[in-house]
Design an enzyme around this catalytic site. Structure first.
Site, PDB file in Angstrom:
ATOM      1  N   HIS A  17      36.906 101.141 -11.218  1.00 40.48           N
ATOM      2  CA  HIS A  17      37.137  99.999 -10.521  1.00 40.48           C
ATOM      3  C   HIS A  17      35.890  99.070 -11.013  1.00 40.48           C
ATOM      4  O   HIS A  17      35.052  99.132 -11.471  1.00 40.48           O
ATOM      5  CB  HIS A  17      36.443 100.345  -9.183  1.00 40.48           C
ATOM      6  CG  HIS A  17      36.375  99.420  -8.094  1.00 40.48           C
ATOM      7  ND1 HIS A  17      35.173  98.176  -8.111  1.00 40.48           N
ATOM      8  CD2 HIS A  17      37.222  98.958  -7.144  1.00 40.48           C
ATOM      9  CE1 HIS A  17      35.634  97.572  -7.058  1.00 40.48           C
ATOM     10  NE2 HIS A  17      36.772  97.840  -6.581  1.00 40.48           N
ATOM     11  N   ASP A  19      33.802  96.852 -10.082  1.00 41.89           N
ATOM     12  CA  ASP A  19      32.363  96.838 -10.119  1.00 41.89           C
ATOM     13  C   ASP A  19      31.613  98.035 -10.524  1.00 41.89           C
ATOM     14  O   ASP A  19      30.501  98.068 -10.823  1.00 41.89           O
ATOM     15  CB  ASP A  19      31.997  96.946  -8.263  1.00 41.89           C
ATOM     16  CG  ASP A  19      32.543  95.620  -7.638  1.00 41.89           C
ATOM     17  OD1 ASP A  19      32.204  94.517  -8.339  1.00 41.89           O
ATOM     18  OD2 ASP A  19      32.936  95.602  -6.605  1.00 41.89           O
ATOM     19  N   LYS A  20      32.270  99.437 -10.669  1.00 44.62           N
ATOM     20  CA  LYS A  20      31.876 100.703 -11.182  1.00 44.62           C
ATOM     21  C   LYS A  20      31.800 100.528 -12.581  1.00 44.62           C
ATOM     22  O   LYS A  20      30.901 100.845 -13.098  1.00 44.62           O
ATOM     23  CB  LYS A  20      32.614 101.812 -10.831  1.00 44.62           C
ATOM     24  CG  LYS A  20      32.150 102.244  -9.582  1.00 44.62           C
ATOM     25  CD  LYS A  20      30.916 103.043  -9.505  1.00 44.62           C
ATOM     26  CE  LYS A  20      30.171 102.468  -8.218  1.00 44.62           C
ATOM     27  NZ  LYS A  20      28.841 102.790  -8.470  1.00 44.62           N
ATOM     28  N   GLU A  45      22.009  93.265 -15.156  1.00 42.05           N
ATOM     29  CA  GLU A  45      23.273  92.853 -14.418  1.00 42.05           C
ATOM     30  C   GLU A  45      24.283  92.591 -15.425  1.00 42.05           C
ATOM     31  O   GLU A  45      24.092  92.223 -16.444  1.00 42.05           O
ATOM     32  CB  GLU A  45      22.947  91.612 -13.920  1.00 42.05           C
ATOM     33  CG  GLU A  45      21.675  91.656 -12.885  1.00 42.05           C
ATOM     34  CD  GLU A  45      21.497  92.635 -11.778  1.00 42.05           C
ATOM     35  OE1 GLU A  45      22.643  93.300 -11.403  1.00 42.05           O
ATOM     36  OE2 GLU A  45      20.494  92.999 -11.247  1.00 42.05           O
ATOM     37  N   GLU A  58      16.199  91.121 -17.251  1.00 49.27           N
ATOM     38  CA  GLU A  58      14.933  90.979 -18.036  1.00 49.27           C
ATOM     39  C   GLU A  58      14.713  92.287 -18.483  1.00 49.27           C
ATOM     40  O   GLU A  58      14.765  93.210 -17.804  1.00 49.27           O
ATOM     41  CB  GLU A  58      13.854  90.821 -16.927  1.00 49.27           C
ATOM     42  CG  GLU A  58      14.015  89.220 -16.351  1.00 49.27           C
ATOM     43  CD  GLU A  58      12.708  88.961 -15.323  1.00 49.27           C
ATOM     44  OE1 GLU A  58      12.149  89.760 -14.709  1.00 49.27           O
ATOM     45  OE2 GLU A  58      12.318  87.744 -15.644  1.00 49.27           O
ATOM     46  N   LYS A 178      40.731 103.355  -5.581  1.00 48.10           N
ATOM     47  CA  LYS A 178      40.010 103.708  -4.422  1.00 48.10           C
ATOM     48  C   LYS A 178      40.606 104.495  -3.359  1.00 48.10           C
ATOM     49  O   LYS A 178      41.678 104.909  -3.572  1.00 48.10           O
ATOM     50  CB  LYS A 178      39.937 102.250  -3.744  1.00 48.10           C
ATOM     51  CG  LYS A 178      39.570 100.948  -4.520  1.00 48.10           C
ATOM     52  CD  LYS A 178      39.550  99.815  -3.874  1.00 48.10           C
ATOM     53  CE  LYS A 178      38.515  99.655  -2.836  1.00 48.10           C
ATOM     54  NZ  LYS A 178      38.436  98.212  -1.900  1.00 48.10           N
ATOM     55  N   PHE A 246      50.780  98.635  -8.517  1.00 45.25           N
ATOM     56  CA  PHE A 246      49.537  98.416  -8.705  1.00 45.25           C
ATOM     57  C   PHE A 246      49.339  98.584 -10.312  1.00 45.25           C
ATOM     58  O   PHE A 246      48.562  99.447 -10.774  1.00 45.25           O
ATOM     59  CB  PHE A 246      48.482  99.388  -8.001  1.00 45.25           C
ATOM     60  CG  PHE A 246      47.208  98.974  -8.147  1.00 45.25           C
ATOM     61  CD1 PHE A 246      46.418  97.956  -9.011  1.00 45.25           C
ATOM     62  CD2 PHE A 246      46.113  99.890  -7.469  1.00 45.25           C
ATOM     63  CE1 PHE A 246      45.005  97.866  -8.981  1.00 45.25           C
ATOM     64  CE2 PHE A 246      44.764  99.738  -7.579  1.00 45.25           C
ATOM     65  CZ  PHE A 246      44.157  98.687  -8.131  1.00 45.25           C
ATOM     66  N   ASP A 254      40.417  91.785 -10.911  1.00 37.86           N
ATOM     67  CA  ASP A 254      39.495  91.481  -9.914  1.00 37.86           C
ATOM     68  C   ASP A 254      37.963  91.435 -10.978  1.00 37.86           C
ATOM     69  O   ASP A 254      37.871  92.579 -11.567  1.00 37.86           O
ATOM     70  CB  ASP A 254      39.398  92.264  -8.913  1.00 37.86           C
ATOM     71  CG  ASP A 254      38.492  91.572  -7.724  1.00 37.86           C
ATOM     72  OD1 ASP A 254      37.973  90.578  -7.643  1.00 37.86           O
ATOM     73  OD2 ASP A 254      38.122  92.366  -6.765  1.00 37.86           O
ATOM     74  N   ALA A 255      37.262  90.599 -10.726  1.00 36.07           N
ATOM     75  CA  ALA A 255      35.934  90.522 -11.402  1.00 36.07           C
ATOM     76  C   ALA A 255      35.056  91.718 -10.889  1.00 36.07           C
ATOM     77  O   ALA A 255      35.009  92.078  -9.510  1.00 36.07           O
ATOM     78  CB  ALA A 255      35.230  89.193 -11.331  1.00 36.07           C
ATOM     79  N   ARG A 260      27.561  96.093  -6.395  1.00 36.54           N
ATOM     80  CA  ARG A 260      28.338  95.678  -5.275  1.00 36.54           C
ATOM     81  C   ARG A 260      28.901  96.768  -4.357  1.00 36.54           C
ATOM     82  O   ARG A 260      29.724  96.783  -3.611  1.00 36.54           O
ATOM     83  CB  ARG A 260      29.508  94.787  -5.660  1.00 36.54           C
ATOM     84  CG  ARG A 260      28.934  93.388  -6.055  1.00 36.54           C
ATOM     85  CD  ARG A 260      30.115  92.281  -5.848  1.00 36.54           C
ATOM     86  NE  ARG A 260      31.383  92.396  -6.834  1.00 36.54           N
ATOM     87  CZ  ARG A 260      32.229  91.689  -6.931  1.00 36.54           C
ATOM     88  NH1 ARG A 260      31.993  90.490  -6.164  1.00 36.54           N
ATOM     89  NH2 ARG A 260      33.251  91.694  -7.549  1.00 36.54           N
ATOM     90  N   LYS A 261      28.675  98.105  -4.795  1.00 36.57           N
ATOM     91  CA  LYS A 261      29.100  99.305  -3.962  1.00 36.57           C
ATOM     92  C   LYS A 261      27.809 100.211  -3.797  1.00 36.57           C
ATOM     93  O   LYS A 261      28.125 101.607  -3.889  1.00 36.57           O
ATOM     94  CB  LYS A 261      30.196  99.874  -5.038  1.00 36.57           C
ATOM     95  CG  LYS A 261      31.715  99.191  -5.518  1.00 36.57           C
ATOM     96  CD  LYS A 261      32.326  99.017  -3.867  1.00 36.57           C
ATOM     97  CE  LYS A 261      33.330  98.376  -4.102  1.00 36.57           C
ATOM     98  NZ  LYS A 261      33.366  96.852  -4.185  1.00 36.57           N
ATOM     99  N   LYS A 281      18.773  99.460 -13.224  1.00 33.03           N
ATOM    100  CA  LYS A 281      17.104  99.324 -13.113  1.00 33.03           C
ATOM    101  C   LYS A 281      16.558 100.326 -13.498  1.00 33.03           C
ATOM    102  O   LYS A 281      16.850 101.526 -13.264  1.00 33.03           O
ATOM    103  CB  LYS A 281      16.968  99.147 -11.359  1.00 33.03           C
ATOM    104  CG  LYS A 281      17.420  97.639 -11.079  1.00 33.03           C
ATOM    105  CD  LYS A 281      17.236  97.638  -9.296  1.00 33.03           C
ATOM    106  CE  LYS A 281      17.840  96.547  -8.575  1.00 33.03           C
ATOM    107  NZ  LYS A 281      17.936  96.592  -7.368  1.00 33.03           N
ATOM    108  N   LYS A 285      11.283 100.395 -10.700  1.00 30.10           N
ATOM    109  CA  LYS A 285      11.845  99.579  -9.414  1.00 30.10           C
ATOM    110  C   LYS A 285      12.138 100.610  -8.358  1.00 30.10           C
ATOM    111  O   LYS A 285      12.839 101.640  -8.393  1.00 30.10           O
ATOM    112  CB  LYS A 285      13.243  99.077  -9.900  1.00 30.10           C
ATOM    113  CG  LYS A 285      13.108  97.564 -10.618  1.00 30.10           C
ATOM    114  CD  LYS A 285      12.605  98.108 -11.937  1.00 30.10           C
ATOM    115  CE  LYS A 285      12.681  96.519 -12.646  1.00 30.10           C
ATOM    116  NZ  LYS A 285      12.204  96.936 -14.260  1.00 30.10           N
ATOM    117  N   ASP A 287      13.597 100.174  -5.644  1.00 31.61           N
ATOM    118  CA  ASP A 287      15.033 100.145  -5.085  1.00 31.61           C
ATOM    119  C   ASP A 287      15.571 101.486  -5.552  1.00 31.61           C
ATOM    120  O   ASP A 287      16.346 102.120  -4.938  1.00 31.61           O
ATOM    121  CB  ASP A 287      15.737  99.036  -5.743  1.00 31.61           C
ATOM    122  CG  ASP A 287      15.591  97.747  -5.017  1.00 31.61           C
ATOM    123  OD1 ASP A 287      14.876  97.778  -3.527  1.00 31.61           O
ATOM    124  OD2 ASP A 287      16.012  96.810  -5.526  1.00 31.61           O
TER     125      ASP A 287
END
Length: 402
Positions: A17, A19-20, A45, A58, A178, A246, A254-255, A260-261, A281, A285, A287
């Site tokens: 995918h 995003d992955k 990123e 960074e 998916k 598909f 798709d970008a 995002r997941k 990260k 961090k 997060d």
């Protein structure tokens, strides 16, 4: 009292995918830098789109990038090689996204001196958190991995399909896919699936009626072999590529962007989420590291038999080492004599919940992150230094305390 009979749904996405793909590239960069310097600072990123990858963020890493010296010899080439190797491992060799021919842009630069001042360790104090924020951990006894069943099986379906694609057992599959699983809960326990969905990228061989039938039969077989016996829904509640063909997928279709997941990465919507992404990260961090330790604590609480479900929240302020709050919710499932406030007092005594304490306890200053960037950060098997936050080494101490 919480509902006991209901339907609940979670989704997962494959390693291909878009995003992955971005998450895995970002974590490949994290691993590269940590392999050079266990105290490297990385916030990477990634953007993926048609035959293009851009990384930005960074960094600070001895032997790779230091503010005064800039990039070390060969560092830029090694970063690009790592990106291309990640895309190749996933399996993208398509005209619209190919590991060899994609255009790569590197916009990584030095870490802000103002952030570094707030979070670096000083002689007289522990390092502070890399940012403010809230982090959640969750565990439930409804699956062997102490994960929500809807997400657990969503991941397992796509993992099986990816394994078949890589082995050649399903050569008609392409990397992007998916899944979605809806389960019926009775008395708070999952008992059957009421709807199953898979949308998967496929080769041109499946772009006809015969190929679509073969694809559907294959996916139905994966469902049957992945879910517990007797859980399959009626045939009309099984959806395979419900919109039709598909062929064009991945970053060409798709970008993709890092982070995002986050619901796929965590608990499939069955538990709260603090909002921060993990991939890209380094473990200073919170997060990432505090979400990992929250999961670790919650899993050990449930595995110790102290509750059937457990949610833990931690909160931090940038530059401050100790958490501002520790919150435990057993959702009314706590064992006799086990209370949330007692756990809130006990857990910080078992694990020091500063950024440094978390990293040392879970051994997070290591290149262990790319494996976490697809099919969930939680519910995985801890081995070889990977997924240390999934260990159950606090169970005896927790049992003894109650």
């Amino acid at each position: 009292m919480a509902r006991q009979t209901y339907l609940f749904t979670s989704e997962s996405v494959s390693e291909g995918h878009p995003d992955k793909v971005s998450d895995q590239i970002s974590d490949a960069i994290v691993d590269l830098f940590l392999s050079k310097d266990p105290y490297a600072r990385i916030a990477c990123e990634t953007l993926t789109t048609t035959n293009t990858v851009v990384v930005a963020g960074e960094i600070r890493c001895k032997g790779v990038f230091e503010e005064e010296a800039g990039w070390a010899d060969g560092a830029l080439e090694e970063i690009e090689s790592t990106v291309r190797a990640t895309v190749k491992r996933i399996g993208y060799e398509q005209s619209g996204f190919h590991w060899q021919t994609l255009a790569f842009t590197n916009k990584l630069h030095g870490q802000s001196a103002h952030i570094a001042r707030g979070v670096d360790e000083a002689a007289n104090k522990d390092e502070g958190a890399g940012d403010q924020g809230i982090m959640f951990g969750y565990a439930t006894d409804e699956t062997p991995g102490f994960m929500p069943a809807t997400l657990y099986y969503s991941h397992k379906i796509l993992e099986r399909m990816a394994a078949d694609r890589h082995s050649g057992a399903a050569p008609f599959l392409e990397p992007d896919a998916k899944s979605q699983v809806t389960l019926q809960y009775e008395n708070g326990v999952p008992v059957r699936a009421t709807a199953l969905v898979v949308s998967t990228q496929h080769s041109a061989d499946c772009s006809n009626e015969e190929g679509q039938a073969r694809l559907r039969d294959y996916v139905k077989g994966v469902f049957a072999e992945t879910l517990p016996k007797g859980w399959l829904p009626a045939d009309e509640a099984i959806y395979v590529n419900p919109t039709g063909l598909f062929e064009i997928g991945g970053p060409d279709g798709d970008a993709g962007l890092t982070g995002r997941k986050i619901i796929v990465d965590t608990y499939g919507g069955a538990a709260p989420h603090g909002g921060g992404a993990f991939s890209g990260k380094d473990p200073t961090k919170v997060d990432r590291s505090a979400a990992y330790v929250s999961r670790y604590l919650a899993k050990n609480v449930v595995a110790a038999g102290l509750a059937k479900r457990c949610t833990i929240q931690l909160s931090y302020a940038i530059g401050v080492a100790e958490p501002l709050s520790v919150y435990v919710d057993l959702h009314g499932t706590g064992a006799d004599g086990v209370s949330e406030d007692a756990l809130e007092a006990l857990l910080p005594r078992l694990v020091r919940l500063t950024p440094k304490g978390i990293r040392e306890h879970l051994q997070l200053n290591a290149p262990i992150y790319q494996k976490s960037a697809a099919y969930g950060h939680f519910g995985r098997e801890p081995e070889g230094g990977f997924f240390t936050w999934e260990k159950l080494d606090l169970v005896d101490a927790l049992k003894a305390a109650f």
